[in-house]
Design an enzyme around this catalytic site. Structure first.
Site, PDB file in Angstrom:
ATOM      1  N   HIS A   1      -4.048  -1.166  -3.216  1.00 48.38           N
ATOM      2  CA  HIS A   1      -4.537  -0.490  -1.996  1.00 48.38           C
ATOM      3  C   HIS A   1      -4.418  -1.404  -0.774  1.00 48.38           C
ATOM      4  CE1 HIS A   1      -5.914   2.716  -4.441  1.00 48.38           C
ATOM      5  NE2 HIS A   1      -7.116   2.286  -4.714  1.00 48.38           N
TER       6      HIS A   1
ATOM      7  N   LYS B   1      -4.648   0.115   2.900  1.00 47.13           N
ATOM      8  CA  LYS B   1      -5.959   0.767   3.102  1.00 47.13           C
ATOM      9  C   LYS B   1      -7.051  -0.302   3.246  1.00 47.13           C
ATOM     10  CE  LYS B   1      -4.678   4.942   0.685  1.00 47.13           C
ATOM     11  NZ  LYS B   1      -4.494   5.516  -0.623  1.00 47.13           N
TER      12      LYS B   1
ATOM     13  N   LEU C   1       2.759   3.379  -5.741  1.00 45.35           N
ATOM     14  CA  LEU C   1       2.204   3.925  -4.497  1.00 45.35           C
ATOM     15  C   LEU C   1       0.958   4.687  -4.918  1.00 45.35           C
ATOM     16  CD1 LEU C   1       5.406   5.310  -2.691  1.00 45.35           C
ATOM     17  CD2 LEU C   1       4.123   3.228  -2.159  1.00 45.35           C
ATOM     18  N   ASP C   2      -0.077   4.675  -4.070  1.00 42.41           N
ATOM     19  CA  ASP C   2      -1.296   5.409  -4.405  1.00 42.41           C
ATOM     20  C   ASP C   2      -0.984   6.893  -4.561  1.00 42.41           C
ATOM     21  OD1 ASP C   2      -2.641   3.031  -4.121  1.00 42.41           O
ATOM     22  OD2 ASP C   2      -3.326   3.451  -2.073  1.00 42.41           O
ATOM     23  N   MET C   3      -1.897   7.590  -5.223  1.00 34.42           N
ATOM     24  CA  MET C   3      -1.704   9.025  -5.468  1.00 34.42           C
ATOM     25  C   MET C   3      -1.450   9.796  -4.162  1.00 34.42           C
ATOM     26  SD  MET C   3      -3.416  11.168  -8.189  1.00 34.42           S
ATOM     27  CE  MET C   3      -4.370  12.622  -8.058  1.00 34.42           C
TER      28      MET C   3
END
Ligand code: URA
Length: 234
Positions: free
Chosen positions: A182, A185, A101-103
Site C-alpha cells: 500500500h 496510499k 496492485l491493490d484490489m
C-alpha cells in the site's frame, strides 16, 4: 511442439481460438495454411503467422493487462484473480502477476512466467520506476507535495524520493521506485491526505497501452520484451 500450444504459449491466443483460426485458414506455417492446429512443428525453425501477424517463439511469455478494480493480483484459484482474465493456458504454464496492485488499483500489470526477470523488476536493489496517476482527498498543498517528494515516515520507514506532477490539488502523477505494501496510499496518509483513485501507467520501461480497455490484455511486443531483457544485460 503442437502448433496450438506453440501459439498459446506465446500469449497470442488461446488454444481454442487457435483451433478456430486454423480451421478458417488464418494460421500459416512457412507460408502454407495449416487447418489442423494439433500438428507438430519445430518451434525453432517454423515461421508461423496468426491472423497475418508473425508469431515469434520465446522461452517465456509476457502479457500486459489493464487491471480492472475489484480484481486480486494473485495466482490463487479464486473468482477475482487477475489470472481469470487471461486464457487458462497462462495459468497452466506457470504465469503469475509481476508484483501486486491493490484490489481497487487499476492499470498496468505485467504477467509472465519469467521468474528471473520478475525478480529483477521487483527487487528493491534495482529501483525500477513505476508511475501512477492519482486522485486524493483532502487536497494537497505545496508543502505536502514537497514532503512526499523528499520521503515520508511510514511507520518508522523513510520512503525513497518520489516525483510528483500535480495537475490540481486533488490529482496528478506520482513516480516511485519502491513497491512496499500500500505504498502510495500510506505515503499520502502520512501527509494527511487519502488516495481515492490510483492507476499504474508505467512499470520500468513499459507504458500502459492506451488501446487496452480495462480487463483486457495483449502480449508484449518484441520491442517491449527487448526493453525488459535489456535491463537484465545492464
Ligand atoms: N501503492 C498503493 O498504495 N497501492 C497500489 O496498488 C500500488 C502502489
Amino acid at each position: 511442439m503442437r502448433l496450438d500450444k506453440f501459439i498459446a504459449d506465446t500469449g497470442t491466443a488461446s488454444r481454442k481460438e487457435c483451433t478456430r483460426a486454423a480451421r478458417a485458414g488464418l494460421v500459416l506455417v512457412d507460408g502454407v495454411p495449416v487447418r489442423d492446429a494439433s500438428v507438430h512443428i519445430d518451434e525453432n525453425s517454423a515461421a508461423v503467422t496468426y491472423c497475418g501477424k508473425p508469431v515469434l517463439w520465446s522461452r517465456f511469455t509476457y502479457v500486459m493487462l489493464n487491471k480492472p478494480a475489484g480484481t486480486v493480483s494473485t495466482t490463487d484459484n479464486i473468482p477475482r484473480s487477475v489470472m481469470r482474465l487471461l486464457p487458462p493456458e497462462c495459468s497452466k504454464k506457470g504465469m503469475f502477476p509481476c508484483g501486486r496492485l491493490d484490489m481497487d488499483t487499476v492499470g498496468l500489470l505485467l504477467l509472465t512466467d519469467d521468474g528471473p526477470l520478475a525478480h529483477l523488476l521487483l527487487s528493491p536493489k534495482h529501483h525500477v520506476e513505476k508511475a501512477y496517476t492519482y486522485m486524493c482527498d483532502p487536497p494537497l498543498d505545496k508543502v505536502q507535495i514537497a514532503k512526499l517528494e523528499a520521503g515520508v515516515d511510514m511507520n518508522g520507514y523513510l520512503t525513497k524520493p518520489a516525483r510528483i506532477t500535480a495537475q490540481s490539488p486533488t490529482r496528478g502523477r506520482i513516480t516511485i521506485t519502491e513497491g512496499k505494501y500500500h505504498q502510495i496510499k500510506r505515503m499520502f496518509h502520512a501527509v494527511g491526505s487519502e488516495i481515492t483513485f490510483l492507476k499504474r501507467e508505467t512499470f520500468g520501461p513499459l507504458t500502459l497501452d492506451p488501446q487496452l480497455e480495462e480487463g483486457t490484455w495483449r502480449p508484449l511486443t518484441d520491442a517491449e520484451i527487448s526493453s525488459l531483457t535489456d535491463l537484465q544485460n545492464k
